[in-house]
Scaffold this motif. Sequence first.
Motif, short mmCIF file in Angstrom:
data_model
loop_
_atom_site.label_atom_id
_atom_site.label_comp_id
_atom_site.label_asym_id
_atom_site.label_seq_id
_atom_site.Cartn_x
_atom_site.Cartn_y
_atom_site.Cartn_z
N PRO A 45 0.83 -1.21 0.00
CA PRO A 45 0.00 0.00 0.00
C PRO A 45 0.87 1.26 0.00
O PRO A 45 1.81 1.37 0.76
N HIS A 46 0.54 2.18 -0.88
CA HIS A 46 1.25 3.45 -0.93
C HIS A 46 0.34 4.52 -1.52
O HIS A 46 -0.75 4.22 -2.00
N LEU A 47 0.80 5.76 -1.50
CA LEU A 47 0.05 6.88 -2.03
C LEU A 47 0.84 7.55 -3.15
O LEU A 47 2.04 7.70 -3.06
N LYS A 48 0.14 7.92 -4.19
CA LYS A 48 0.70 8.77 -5.25
C LYS A 48 -0.03 10.10 -5.12
O LYS A 48 -1.27 10.13 -5.18
N THR A 49 0.70 11.17 -4.94
CA THR A 49 0.07 12.44 -4.60
C THR A 49 0.52 13.57 -5.52
O THR A 49 1.69 13.67 -5.87
N GLY A 50 -0.43 14.43 -5.86
CA GLY A 50 -0.15 15.63 -6.63
C GLY A 50 -0.87 16.83 -6.03
O GLY A 50 -1.84 16.66 -5.28
N VAL A 51 -0.41 18.02 -6.35
CA VAL A 51 -1.06 19.25 -5.88
C VAL A 51 -1.35 20.13 -7.09
O VAL A 51 -0.63 20.10 -8.09
N SER A 52 -2.41 20.92 -6.98
CA SER A 52 -2.80 21.77 -8.09
C SER A 52 -3.40 23.06 -7.57
O SER A 52 -4.16 23.06 -6.59
N VAL A 53 -3.06 24.16 -8.23
CA VAL A 53 -3.65 25.47 -7.95
C VAL A 53 -4.12 26.03 -9.29
O VAL A 53 -3.29 26.32 -10.16
N PRO A 54 -5.43 26.16 -9.50
CA PRO A 54 -5.95 26.61 -10.79
C PRO A 54 -5.52 28.04 -11.13
O PRO A 54 -5.57 28.94 -10.30
N LYS A 55 -5.13 28.24 -12.36
CA LYS A 55 -4.74 29.55 -12.86
C LYS A 55 -5.92 30.52 -12.86
O LYS A 55 -5.76 31.73 -12.72
N LYS A 56 -7.11 29.97 -12.99
CA LYS A 56 -8.31 30.80 -13.01
C LYS A 56 -8.54 31.48 -11.65
O LYS A 56 -9.08 32.58 -11.59
N LEU A 57 -8.15 30.82 -10.56
CA LEU A 57 -8.36 31.38 -9.23
C LEU A 57 -7.17 32.19 -8.73
O LEU A 57 -7.34 33.20 -8.05
N VAL A 58 -5.96 31.73 -9.01
CA VAL A 58 -4.75 32.42 -8.57
C VAL A 58 -3.97 32.79 -9.83
O VAL A 58 -3.33 31.96 -10.45
N ARG A 59 -4.04 34.07 -10.19
CA ARG A 59 -3.55 34.50 -11.49
C ARG A 59 -2.03 34.48 -11.64
O ARG A 59 -1.53 34.12 -12.70
N THR A 60 -1.29 34.89 -10.62
CA THR A 60 0.15 35.02 -10.81
C THR A 60 0.88 33.72 -10.49
O THR A 60 0.56 33.03 -9.53
N ALA A 61 1.88 33.41 -11.29
CA ALA A 61 2.63 32.17 -11.14
C ALA A 61 3.38 32.15 -9.80
O ALA A 61 3.52 31.08 -9.19
N VAL A 62 3.84 33.29 -9.35
CA VAL A 62 4.56 33.35 -8.09
C VAL A 62 3.67 32.89 -6.94
O VAL A 62 4.08 32.07 -6.10
N ARG A 63 2.45 33.37 -6.89
CA ARG A 63 1.51 32.96 -5.83
C ARG A 63 1.13 31.49 -5.97
O ARG A 63 1.03 30.76 -4.98
N ARG A 64 0.87 31.03 -7.21
CA ARG A 64 0.51 29.63 -7.43
C ARG A 64 1.62 28.71 -6.96
O ARG A 64 1.37 27.72 -6.26
#
Length: 123
Positions: A45-64
């Motif tokens: 048993p293990h986990l494969k994990t990813g994270v995502s921040v939508p560009k539509k909600l957080v416009r600047t790449a620095v903040r994302r």
Amino acid sequence: MDQTFGKHEKLKSKILLDKLFTEGKSVKSFPLKLVYVPIEDSETPHLKTGVSVPKKLVRTAVRRNRIKRLMREVYRKNKYLVTKDLSSSFAFMFIYISRENMDYSGLEKCMIKTLKKFHENHA
């Protein structure tokens, strides 16, 4: 207690990502949404994990990028909440669903709440 987030734990498979977003179930704890799906054909048993921040909600790449970095760190520190009693493998995707910035402590509270909700459903 393993507090790493290595290459083998990261969600990168295109097939698995497609399956995650078509068949996955979700758990919400504002401002985080956890989409998950069980993974077959694995002996440990293990986990494969990813994270995502939508560009539509957080416009600047620095903040994302900052939010994604914080999410990965909070997950790394608190993944023991789900891995201690894990019976099968899962693919996780954490999605940030707010327009506001959040600091580390606020994000940590939401992540813990989300992981506990998932653990209650699959314990």
